[in-house]
Write a protein that holds these residues in place. Structure first.
Motif, PDB file in Angstrom:
ATOM      1  N   UNK A   1       0.829  -1.208   0.000  1.00  0.00           N
ATOM      2  CA  UNK A   1       0.000   0.000   0.000  1.00  0.00           C
ATOM      3  C   UNK A   1       0.864   1.259   0.000  1.00  0.00           C
ATOM      4  N   UNK A   2       2.176   1.085  -0.137  1.00  0.00           N
ATOM      5  CA  UNK A   2       3.083   2.223  -0.176  1.00  0.00           C
ATOM      6  C   UNK A   2       3.619   2.656   1.165  1.00  0.00           C
ATOM      7  N   UNK A   3       3.400   1.866   2.216  1.00  0.00           N
ATOM      8  CA  UNK A   3       3.861   2.214   3.568  1.00  0.00           C
ATOM      9  C   UNK A   3       5.017   1.300   3.939  1.00  0.00           C
ATOM     10  N   UNK A   4       6.228   1.745   3.703  1.00  0.00           N
ATOM     11  CA  UNK A   4       7.431   0.976   4.003  1.00  0.00           C
ATOM     12  C   UNK A   4       7.914   1.308   5.411  1.00  0.00           C
ATOM     13  N   UNK A   5       7.948   0.319   6.291  1.00  0.00           N
ATOM     14  CA  UNK A   5       8.366   0.509   7.672  1.00  0.00           C
ATOM     15  C   UNK A   5       9.299  -0.634   8.046  1.00  0.00           C
ATOM     16  N   UNK A   6      10.357  -0.340   8.794  1.00  0.00           N
ATOM     17  CA  UNK A   6      11.310  -1.360   9.216  1.00  0.00           C
ATOM     18  C   UNK A   6      10.615  -2.445  10.028  1.00  0.00           C
TER      19      UNK A   6
ATOM     20  N   UNK B   1       0.179   9.336   7.184  1.00  0.00           N
ATOM     21  CA  UNK B   1      -0.393   8.367   6.245  1.00  0.00           C
ATOM     22  C   UNK B   1       0.285   7.002   6.358  1.00  0.00           C
ATOM     23  N   UNK B   2       1.598   6.994   6.444  1.00  0.00           N
ATOM     24  CA  UNK B   2       2.318   5.727   6.499  1.00  0.00           C
ATOM     25  C   UNK B   2       1.926   4.938   7.735  1.00  0.00           C
ATOM     26  N   UNK B   3       1.877   5.611   8.889  1.00  0.00           N
ATOM     27  CA  UNK B   3       1.566   4.894  10.120  1.00  0.00           C
ATOM     28  C   UNK B   3       0.101   4.475  10.180  1.00  0.00           C
ATOM     29  N   UNK B   4      -0.786   5.273   9.598  1.00  0.00           N
ATOM     30  CA  UNK B   4      -2.199   4.862   9.551  1.00  0.00           C
ATOM     31  C   UNK B   4      -2.359   3.619   8.679  1.00  0.00           C
ATOM     32  N   UNK B   5      -1.650   3.598   7.552  1.00  0.00           N
ATOM     33  CA  UNK B   5      -1.714   2.436   6.669  1.00  0.00           C
ATOM     34  C   UNK B   5      -1.116   1.214   7.350  1.00  0.00           C
TER      35      UNK B   5
END
Length: 282
Positions: free
Chosen positions: A62-67, A87-91
């Motif tokens: 969904x475009x949310x890159x997190x370690x 947005x990233x953290x919500x996704x």
């Protein structure tokens, strides 16, 4: 009770070019994972790590890159979710909640897929949508702008009928090839896009639950989401677009993609099991 015509159609899909071989390879990988020494006594630890990696991979699509270390700490409560409207953290939170909910809906997917879908969307949709749009299909003029590369989402008037068809597919879980059922269910949800947002997250979570309930991945240690993301979001959307085309070649491409995703997910599960056995994951 499963519809004999639906069962026969699903069985026929496995005979499309290249599909049977890919399905067999995925099944063999899942069997190898099931009998891993670490899973004799430490399934909960391995399954928890699978959900960490699955949520991370689903969010990345969904475009949310997190370690992965951050995802792991968030899921085990060692790190608090930020209050900022990011947005990233919500996704990521949507992916985490949907993936976690698979443990609770796996017994529902085969007998009440509509209820399972609703619960998965409550989990995935809560961080993304207004409360009145969570846990129900689109109505009226509501549209979904997700996965636009796949084509336009079905209008709300068509959604209810298509979801009934999805229920018929899932009802065949005990009679048709489990991987084919899971792949078709995933493809239907993602291309239909019954919700305003969160459709891809729900589709991948629904597939995870189906794979577990079918007995193909009974321990829940495989990470199919990671397999779906092997070629990135573009490759995933391209495989879905092929399925949405309805052509023999397109459907075969999607089924092969899903089988390869499950095989790679089982291989990731083996890596998780090895880490658990070595004491690197507790």
């Amino acid at each position: 009770m499963s519809d004999p015509d639906v069962v026969e159609s699903l069985r026929a899909l496995q005979n499309l070019p290249g599909v049977a071989e890919a399905v067999d390879a995925a099944r063999d990988a899942c069997t190898e994972l099931r009998w891993h020494q670490a899973l004799r006594r430490r399934i909960p630890q391995a399954a928890a790590e699978s959900r960490v990696r699955g949520a991370r991979a689903s969010a990345a699509l969904e475009g949310a890159e997190v370690d992965v270390a951050v995802v792991r700490d968030l899921m085990r409560g060692a790190l608090s979710w930020p209050d900022a409207d990011d947005h990233v953290m919500r996704t990521l939170r949507s992916a985490v909640q949907a993936t976690a909910e698979t443990e609770h809906v796996r017994s529902l997917v085969g007998v009440s897929p509509a209820q399972a879908l609703a619960r998965l969307h409550v989990a995935a949709g809560a961080p993304l949508l207004d409360p009145e749009q969570v846990g129900r299909p689109r109505v009226g003029e509501e549209d979904s702008r997700e996965l636009v590369e796949v084509g336009p989402a079905a209008p709300p008037a068509v959604v209810a009928e298509r979801l009934r068809g999805l229920a018929d597919v899932v009802a065949a879980l005990d009679s048709a090839p489990a991987l084919v059922v899971a792949a078709v269910a995933h493809g239907e949800i993602a291309t239909l896009r019954p919700f305003v947002r969160g459709n891809g997250l729900v589709a991948r979570a629904f597939e995870r639950a189906l794979l577990q309930e079918s007995g193909l991945d009974p321990t829940g240690v495989a990470v199919p989401e990671l397999g779906h993301g092997r070629e990135g979001a573009t490759g995933y959307a391209g495989a879905l677009a092929a399925y949405a085309s309805g052509t023999t070649e397109g459907v075969a491409l999607w089924l092969t993609h899903c089988a390869q995703a499950v095989r790679r997910g089982a291989q990731e599960g083996l890596a998780i099991a090895d880490a658990v056995l070595a004491g690197r994951i507790s």
